[in-house]
Design a protein around this motif. Structure first.
Motif, PDB file in Angstrom:
ATOM      1  N   LEU A  13     -47.389  90.823  -0.251  1.00  0.00           N
ATOM      2  CA  LEU A  13     -47.129  89.400  -0.004  1.00  0.00           C
ATOM      3  C   LEU A  13     -48.374  88.532  -0.188  1.00  0.00           C
ATOM      4  O   LEU A  13     -48.284  87.390  -0.677  1.00  0.00           O
ATOM      5  CB  LEU A  13     -46.587  89.232   1.421  1.00  0.00           C
ATOM      6  CG  LEU A  13     -46.275  87.816   1.917  1.00  0.00           C
ATOM      7  CD1 LEU A  13     -45.203  87.171   1.040  1.00  0.00           C
ATOM      8  CD2 LEU A  13     -45.828  87.857   3.372  1.00  0.00           C
ATOM      9  N   ILE A  14     -49.538  89.039   0.168  1.00  0.00           N
ATOM     10  CA  ILE A  14     -50.765  88.232   0.191  1.00  0.00           C
ATOM     11  C   ILE A  14     -51.056  87.519  -1.133  1.00  0.00           C
ATOM     12  O   ILE A  14     -51.341  86.308  -1.128  1.00  0.00           O
ATOM     13  CB  ILE A  14     -51.971  89.104   0.623  1.00  0.00           C
ATOM     14  CG1 ILE A  14     -51.856  89.443   2.102  1.00  0.00           C
ATOM     15  CG2 ILE A  14     -53.293  88.368   0.366  1.00  0.00           C
ATOM     16  CD1 ILE A  14     -52.877  90.469   2.579  1.00  0.00           C
ATOM     17  N   PRO A  15     -50.996  88.208  -2.295  1.00  0.00           N
ATOM     18  CA  PRO A  15     -51.314  87.499  -3.550  1.00  0.00           C
ATOM     19  C   PRO A  15     -50.422  86.292  -3.812  1.00  0.00           C
ATOM     20  O   PRO A  15     -50.885  85.260  -4.315  1.00  0.00           O
ATOM     21  CB  PRO A  15     -51.099  88.576  -4.621  1.00  0.00           C
ATOM     22  CG  PRO A  15     -51.267  89.868  -3.902  1.00  0.00           C
ATOM     23  CD  PRO A  15     -50.723  89.635  -2.530  1.00  0.00           C
ATOM     24  N   PHE A  16     -49.148  86.402  -3.434  1.00  0.00           N
ATOM     25  CA  PHE A  16     -48.236  85.281  -3.643  1.00  0.00           C
ATOM     26  C   PHE A  16     -48.569  84.113  -2.705  1.00  0.00           C
ATOM     27  O   PHE A  16     -48.459  82.949  -3.090  1.00  0.00           O
ATOM     28  CB  PHE A  16     -46.797  85.749  -3.431  1.00  0.00           C
ATOM     29  CG  PHE A  16     -46.338  86.765  -4.437  1.00  0.00           C
ATOM     30  CD1 PHE A  16     -45.956  86.380  -5.709  1.00  0.00           C
ATOM     31  CD2 PHE A  16     -46.311  88.114  -4.114  1.00  0.00           C
ATOM     32  CE1 PHE A  16     -45.541  87.309  -6.653  1.00  0.00           C
ATOM     33  CE2 PHE A  16     -45.901  89.058  -5.041  1.00  0.00           C
ATOM     34  CZ  PHE A  16     -45.519  88.655  -6.318  1.00  0.00           C
ATOM     35  N   LEU A  17     -48.986  84.442  -1.475  1.00  0.00           N
ATOM     36  CA  LEU A  17     -49.389  83.394  -0.530  1.00  0.00           C
ATOM     37  C   LEU A  17     -50.655  82.698  -1.018  1.00  0.00           C
ATOM     38  O   LEU A  17     -50.799  81.479  -0.895  1.00  0.00           O
ATOM     39  CB  LEU A  17     -49.617  83.995   0.862  1.00  0.00           C
ATOM     40  CG  LEU A  17     -48.382  84.596   1.553  1.00  0.00           C
ATOM     41  CD1 LEU A  17     -48.775  85.231   2.882  1.00  0.00           C
ATOM     42  CD2 LEU A  17     -47.318  83.530   1.771  1.00  0.00           C
ATOM     43  N   ARG A  18     -51.574  83.468  -1.593  1.00  0.00           N
ATOM     44  CA  ARG A  18     -52.821  82.873  -2.103  1.00  0.00           C
ATOM     45  C   ARG A  18     -52.531  81.979  -3.304  1.00  0.00           C
ATOM     46  O   ARG A  18     -53.123  80.913  -3.458  1.00  0.00           O
ATOM     47  CB  ARG A  18     -53.812  83.972  -2.500  1.00  0.00           C
ATOM     48  CG  ARG A  18     -54.234  84.924  -1.382  1.00  0.00           C
ATOM     49  CD  ARG A  18     -54.706  84.197  -0.135  1.00  0.00           C
ATOM     50  NE  ARG A  18     -55.825  83.320  -0.404  1.00  0.00           N
ATOM     51  CZ  ARG A  18     -56.208  82.318   0.373  1.00  0.00           C
ATOM     52  NH1 ARG A  18     -55.533  82.051   1.486  1.00  0.00           N
ATOM     53  NH2 ARG A  18     -57.248  81.587   0.060  1.00  0.00           N
ATOM     54  N   GLN A  19     -51.599  82.401  -4.159  1.00  0.00           N
ATOM     55  CA  GLN A  19     -51.268  81.614  -5.354  1.00  0.00           C
ATOM     56  C   GLN A  19     -50.625  80.283  -4.998  1.00  0.00           C
ATOM     57  O   GLN A  19     -50.792  79.289  -5.714  1.00  0.00           O
ATOM     58  CB  GLN A  19     -50.329  82.412  -6.262  1.00  0.00           C
ATOM     59  CG  GLN A  19     -50.976  83.600  -6.961  1.00  0.00           C
ATOM     60  CD  GLN A  19     -49.971  84.464  -7.695  1.00  0.00           C
ATOM     61  OE1 GLN A  19     -48.848  84.016  -7.975  1.00  0.00           O
ATOM     62  NE2 GLN A  19     -50.355  85.699  -8.009  1.00  0.00           N
ATOM     63  N   SER A  20     -49.894  80.271  -3.891  1.00  0.00           N
ATOM     64  CA  SER A  20     -49.185  79.045  -3.509  1.00  0.00           C
ATOM     65  C   SER A  20     -50.125  77.958  -3.012  1.00  0.00           C
ATOM     66  O   SER A  20     -49.758  76.783  -2.946  1.00  0.00           O
ATOM     67  CB  SER A  20     -48.150  79.361  -2.422  1.00  0.00           C
ATOM     68  OG  SER A  20     -48.800  79.746  -1.213  1.00  0.00           O
ATOM     69  N   GLY A  21     -51.349  78.342  -2.639  1.00  0.00           N
ATOM     70  CA  GLY A  21     -52.329  77.360  -2.184  1.00  0.00           C
ATOM     71  C   GLY A  21     -52.192  76.971  -0.724  1.00  0.00           C
ATOM     72  O   GLY A  21     -52.912  76.089  -0.247  1.00  0.00           O
ATOM     73  N   ASN A  22     -51.267  77.625  -0.003  1.00  0.00           N
ATOM     74  CA  ASN A  22     -51.110  77.324   1.421  1.00  0.00           C
ATOM     75  C   ASN A  22     -52.249  77.937   2.231  1.00  0.00           C
ATOM     76  O   ASN A  22     -52.792  78.973   1.865  1.00  0.00           O
ATOM     77  CB  ASN A  22     -49.789  77.871   1.944  1.00  0.00           C
ATOM     78  CG  ASN A  22     -48.590  77.254   1.279  1.00  0.00           C
ATOM     79  OD1 ASN A  22     -48.145  77.743   0.239  1.00  0.00           O
ATOM     80  ND2 ASN A  22     -48.054  76.178   1.828  1.00  0.00           N
ATOM     81  N   ALA A  57     -57.650  86.129   4.160  1.00  0.00           N
ATOM     82  CA  ALA A  57     -57.206  84.955   4.932  1.00  0.00           C
ATOM     83  C   ALA A  57     -58.253  83.849   4.952  1.00  0.00           C
ATOM     84  O   ALA A  57     -59.458  84.104   4.816  1.00  0.00           O
ATOM     85  CB  ALA A  57     -56.880  85.379   6.358  1.00  0.00           C
ATOM     86  N   ASP A  58     -57.766  82.620   5.129  1.00  0.00           N
ATOM     87  CA  ASP A  58     -58.675  81.472   5.291  1.00  0.00           C
ATOM     88  C   ASP A  58     -59.264  81.458   6.693  1.00  0.00           C
ATOM     89  O   ASP A  58     -60.432  81.100   6.874  1.00  0.00           O
ATOM     90  CB  ASP A  58     -57.906  80.162   5.050  1.00  0.00           C
ATOM     91  CG  ASP A  58     -57.391  80.050   3.623  1.00  0.00           C
ATOM     92  OD1 ASP A  58     -58.227  80.062   2.699  1.00  0.00           O
ATOM     93  OD2 ASP A  58     -56.166  79.968   3.446  1.00  0.00           O
TER      94      ASP A  58
END
Length: 321
Positions: free
Chosen positions: A110-119, A136-137
């Motif tokens: 899941l992480i790469p998709f969350l990073r790509q979304s810019g959230n 994580a940010d």
């Protein structure tokens, strides 16, 4: 089979381990946590919380707490997210990913998709060297010494730590927003909790009859009025102002006191200057007044004028007690 003493010893030890786990979070709270709170306060979107297994259950509880205290939140199962539920996440949302290990397969996918979304991605994680922590940010550190499980396997202390940190986040947000009991009531209209926060005396009294007599009314008239309205009491009025109240108890005491009822009026029997409550007061305040004065009925007023009667049974029926 273990003895009762042994069973209690296990329970005590479990609670001690979990209590120590929560206490251990306090020194782990760093500036990241304050920044997360500030970011959520400024958020235009929602808080999306995700996880797998027991962490997913904790995520659901945190979402429920945030929603009920004024922070719009959505639960997303990490496994379902990679099979279509990623559409839940919008541009301005913040994502909190809960995982004790931070290396669960579903989370790593899941992480790469969350990073790509810019959230903004927040990790609530127990391993700072994990994939999730490094990507994580911001991090909410839930590192623990051990699970309460004797094999150090079953999620126990770790999920308790996650739950406690979620509560800390929710309380910080509601205090920063100055979230009041009135705000809380808006999100909890159902059940006894909500009713204690918003139900007014007028909402109850309006459903009852308005038993009333004049001070000069005969005892027979008083008895008829009490019986007809089935509230166990009648208000005594002068120019629509409550000057007294007569209850079933007052009638019984009168019968013990007088040999003859001839010539006895409402004024002779009534309790003078009775406790009253304004119709706009909360119903829970009526309950407190009844308890404090050991009574079961209260005359209700509207700008000083008689409005009706609220009975203890009305409060019981609505679940206020």
């Amino acid at each position: 089979m273990k003895s009762s003493f042994e069973i209690l010893a296990i329970a005590h030890n479990t609670l001690r381990i979990e209590a120590d786990g929560i206490s251990g979070l306090i020194p782990l709270l760093k500036n990241d946590f304050a920044v997360i709170v500030e970011t959520i306060l400024d958020l235009k979107g929602r808080v999306i919380i995700t996880g797998v297994g027991k962490s997913a259950i904790i995520a659901q509880k945190i979402v429920a707490t945030l929603n009920s205290t004024g922070t719009p939140s959505v639960y997303m199962h990490a496994g379902d997210a990679i099979h279509g539920d990623l559409g839940i996440i919008q541009r301005d949302d913040l994502v909190i990913c809960i995982s004790n290990s931070g290396n669960t397969p579903e989370i790593k996918v899941l992480i790469p998709f969350l990073r790509q979304s810019g959230n903004t991605l927040v990790a609530m994680v127990g391993d700072l060297e994990s994939t999730l922590a490094k990507q994580a940010d911001f991090i909410m550190n839930t590192t623990i010494q051990s699970e309460a499980c004797p094999n150090n396997l079953a999620p126990t202390t770790s999920t308790t730590a996650q739950l406690a940190l979620g509560d800390a986040l929710a309380v910080c947000l509601l205090e920063c927003r100055e979230f009041s009991s009135a705000d809380f009531a808006r999100f909890h209209p159902g059940g006894s909790l909500g009713k204690r926060l918003y139900l007014k005396v007028a909402d109850l009294a309006v459903n009852n009859e308005k038993p009333k007599v004049l001070p000069t009314a005969s005892i027979r008239s008083v008895l008829v009025e009490i019986t007809r309205n089935r509230l166990g009491a009648v208000a005594v009025l002068e120019e629509d102002k409550v000057t007294g109240i007569i209850t079933d108890g007052d009638i019984r005491r009168m019968l013990e006191k007088y040999d003859s009822l001839e010539g006895i009026t409402a004024h002779d029997v009534m309790g003078k200057n009775p406790r009253t409550i304004a119709k706009d007061e909360l119903a829970v305040n009526a309950l407190e007044l009844m308890r404090a004065n050991n009574i079961t009925q209260l005359p209700v007023t509207d700008s000083g004028r008689y409005f009706g009667i609220v009975h203890l049974h009305d409060l019981l029926k609505e679940g206020i007690i």
